[in-house]
Design a protein around this motif. Structure first.
Motif, mmCIF file in Angstrom:
data_model
loop_
_atom_site.group_PDB
_atom_site.id
_atom_site.type_symbol
_atom_site.label_atom_id
_atom_site.label_comp_id
_atom_site.label_asym_id
_atom_site.label_seq_id
_atom_site.Cartn_x
_atom_site.Cartn_y
_atom_site.Cartn_z
ATOM 1 N N ASP A 175 0.788 -1.231 0.000
ATOM 2 C CA ASP A 175 0.000 0.000 0.000
ATOM 3 C C ASP A 175 0.821 1.282 0.000
ATOM 4 O O ASP A 175 0.260 2.362 -0.102
ATOM 5 C CB ASP A 175 -1.029 0.009 1.130
ATOM 6 C CG ASP A 175 -0.451 -0.334 2.483
ATOM 7 O OD1 ASP A 175 0.653 -0.881 2.558
ATOM 8 O OD2 ASP A 175 -1.123 -0.053 3.474
ATOM 9 N N VAL A 176 2.142 1.185 0.070
ATOM 10 C CA VAL A 176 2.956 2.396 -0.072
ATOM 11 C C VAL A 176 3.472 2.550 -1.501
ATOM 12 O O VAL A 176 4.107 3.545 -1.829
ATOM 13 C CB VAL A 176 4.147 2.419 0.922
ATOM 14 C CG1 VAL A 176 3.644 2.471 2.348
ATOM 15 C CG2 VAL A 176 5.076 1.242 0.705
ATOM 16 N N GLN A 177 3.174 1.574 -2.330
ATOM 17 C CA GLN A 177 3.572 1.643 -3.731
ATOM 18 C C GLN A 177 2.476 2.345 -4.522
ATOM 19 O O GLN A 177 1.297 2.091 -4.322
ATOM 20 C CB GLN A 177 3.815 0.245 -4.283
ATOM 21 C CG GLN A 177 4.934 -0.486 -3.560
ATOM 22 C CD GLN A 177 5.114 -1.897 -4.072
ATOM 23 O OE1 GLN A 177 4.871 -2.179 -5.225
ATOM 24 N NE2 GLN A 177 5.556 -2.781 -3.188
ATOM 25 N N ILE A 178 2.888 3.197 -5.445
ATOM 26 C CA ILE A 178 1.915 3.970 -6.214
ATOM 27 C C ILE A 178 1.080 3.080 -7.116
ATOM 28 O O ILE A 178 -0.095 3.304 -7.298
ATOM 29 C CB ILE A 178 2.611 5.099 -6.999
ATOM 30 C CG1 ILE A 178 3.148 6.117 -6.011
ATOM 31 C CG2 ILE A 178 1.667 5.749 -7.996
ATOM 32 C CD1 ILE A 178 3.887 7.271 -6.615
ATOM 33 N N GLY A 179 1.660 2.067 -7.638
ATOM 34 C CA GLY A 179 0.907 1.150 -8.474
ATOM 35 C C GLY A 179 1.607 -0.191 -8.537
ATOM 36 O O GLY A 179 2.824 -0.279 -8.358
ATOM 37 N N TYR A 180 0.838 -1.214 -8.736
ATOM 38 C CA TYR A 180 1.402 -2.551 -8.870
ATOM 39 C C TYR A 180 0.390 -3.414 -9.610
ATOM 40 O O TYR A 180 -0.807 -3.165 -9.589
ATOM 41 C CB TYR A 180 1.739 -3.161 -7.504
ATOM 42 C CG TYR A 180 0.626 -3.086 -6.477
ATOM 43 C CD1 TYR A 180 -0.362 -4.057 -6.411
ATOM 44 C CD2 TYR A 180 0.570 -2.033 -5.570
ATOM 45 C CE1 TYR A 180 -1.375 -3.987 -5.471
ATOM 46 C CE2 TYR A 180 -0.426 -1.953 -4.622
ATOM 47 C CZ TYR A 180 -1.406 -2.939 -4.573
ATOM 48 O OH TYR A 180 -2.406 -2.863 -3.644
ATOM 49 N N THR A 181 0.924 -4.410 -10.279
ATOM 50 C CA THR A 181 0.058 -5.354 -10.977
ATOM 51 C C THR A 181 -0.260 -6.504 -10.025
ATOM 52 O O THR A 181 0.382 -6.651 -8.974
ATOM 53 C CB THR A 181 0.754 -5.918 -12.226
ATOM 54 O OG1 THR A 181 1.904 -6.674 -11.808
ATOM 55 C CG2 THR A 181 1.165 -4.807 -13.187
ATOM 56 N N ALA A 182 -1.224 -7.322 -10.407
ATOM 57 C CA ALA A 182 -1.567 -8.489 -9.600
ATOM 58 C C ALA A 182 -0.353 -9.413 -9.481
ATOM 59 O O ALA A 182 -0.105 -9.990 -8.418
ATOM 60 C CB ALA A 182 -2.755 -9.224 -10.208
ATOM 61 N N GLU A 183 0.420 -9.511 -10.559
ATOM 62 C CA GLU A 183 1.605 -10.369 -10.537
ATOM 63 C C GLU A 183 2.662 -9.828 -9.563
ATOM 64 O O GLU A 183 3.287 -10.589 -8.822
ATOM 65 C CB GLU A 183 2.214 -10.497 -11.944
ATOM 66 C CG GLU A 183 1.330 -11.214 -12.939
ATOM 67 C CD GLU A 183 0.239 -10.330 -13.538
ATOM 68 O OE1 GLU A 183 0.418 -9.091 -13.632
ATOM 69 O OE2 GLU A 183 -0.828 -10.873 -13.887
ATOM 70 N N GLN A 184 2.865 -8.507 -9.574
ATOM 71 C CA GLN A 184 3.825 -7.896 -8.647
ATOM 72 C C GLN A 184 3.360 -8.085 -7.200
ATOM 73 O O GLN A 184 4.175 -8.368 -6.314
ATOM 74 C CB GLN A 184 4.004 -6.411 -8.949
ATOM 75 C CG GLN A 184 4.731 -6.129 -10.244
ATOM 76 C CD GLN A 184 4.648 -4.665 -10.641
ATOM 77 O OE1 GLN A 184 3.633 -3.999 -10.431
ATOM 78 N NE2 GLN A 184 5.726 -4.157 -11.228
ATOM 79 N N ALA A 185 2.067 -7.927 -6.960
ATOM 80 C CA ALA A 185 1.528 -8.123 -5.611
ATOM 81 C C ALA A 185 1.716 -9.568 -5.169
ATOM 82 O O ALA A 185 2.106 -9.822 -4.017
ATOM 83 C CB ALA A 185 0.050 -7.748 -5.582
ATOM 84 N N LEU A 186 1.460 -10.506 -6.060
ATOM 85 C CA LEU A 186 1.636 -11.923 -5.745
ATOM 86 C C LEU A 186 3.096 -12.211 -5.409
ATOM 87 O O LEU A 186 3.392 -12.936 -4.458
ATOM 88 C CB LEU A 186 1.179 -12.772 -6.931
ATOM 89 C CG LEU A 186 1.056 -14.261 -6.706
ATOM 90 C CD1 LEU A 186 0.119 -14.553 -5.540
ATOM 91 C CD2 LEU A 186 0.555 -14.932 -7.966
ATOM 92 N N ASP A 187 4.010 -11.603 -6.152
ATOM 93 C CA ASP A 187 5.436 -11.775 -5.901
ATOM 94 C C ASP A 187 5.810 -11.202 -4.530
ATOM 95 O O ASP A 187 6.536 -11.835 -3.760
ATOM 96 C CB ASP A 187 6.252 -11.101 -7.012
ATOM 97 C CG ASP A 187 7.737 -11.340 -6.855
ATOM 98 O OD1 ASP A 187 8.138 -12.512 -6.651
ATOM 99 O OD2 ASP A 187 8.500 -10.351 -6.910
#
Length: 189
Positions: free
Chosen positions: A53-65
């Motif tokens: 939640d401190v990242q401006i944006g992320y993909t589902a894949e990045q979140a899963l990683d």
């Protein structure tokens, strides 16, 4: 109901309350969240684990990683962060920015009705933040791999949260520049 919120904001939009709220935000930004991030890095499987939640944006894949790097202890710590400090923080920052915007709009005497709802944007930001926290908690609590749908929802809510933050900061900066411009104009007279 919206009119009542705006009336309440205008009633409490004072310098003293803004200073108190700002002082309450400082420990979160300088002490609490950095310490919690360090502890998350210590408990996670890798030392470069970060809160989503401190990242401006992320993909589902990045979140899963990111989630896979946390491990059991990291996930438990992240949930604790989400439902302690990150439960209080959105309420604080949204109240601060809502009162700041109401205060600045009043000081610069903006009476255009198009801008009357601007002080409510921080509460929209907090709502997105809470939604993102819920989605992340669901993802962290999954017994197996979290669904991409919930991670995509967290990502969208994160992007909307940050978009609201940009709108808020733009309005604050524009109102401050307008106020400065007016003060300089008065000094020229």
């Amino acid at each position: 109901m919206i009119h009542q919120w705006l009336t309440l904001l205008n009633k409490y939009a004072s310098g003293k309350i803004l200073i108190l709220l700002f002082m309450a935000l400082i420990p979160f930004n300088l002490l609490i969240f950095p310490a919690m991030q360090m502890e998350l890095s210590r408990r996670a499987l890798t030392s470069d684990a970060h809160m989503l939640d401190v990242q401006i944006g992320y993909t589902a894949e990045q979140a899963l990683d990111e989630i896979s790097q946390l491990g059991v202890q990291g996930k438990q710590w992240y949930r604790l962060i989400t439902w302690t400090a990150d439960l209080v923080y959105p309420a604080l920052y949204s109240t601060f920015f809502a009162l700041l915007l109401a205060f600045l709009l009043r000081v610069v005497s903006v009476t255009d009705s198009r801008f009357s709802l601007v002080p409510l944007v921080p509460f929209l930001m907090a709502l997105m933040d809470y939604g993102e926290n819920i989605a992340i908690t669901v993802a962290l609590s999954a017994f197996s791999q979290p669904s991409e749908g919930i991670l995509a929802l967290a990502s969208v809510l994160s992007a909307l949260k940050w978009a609201c933050g940009i709108v808020i900061l733009l309005f604050v900066v524009l109102l401050l520049f307008y106020l400065l411009f007016r003060m300089l104009k008065k000094m020229e007279r």
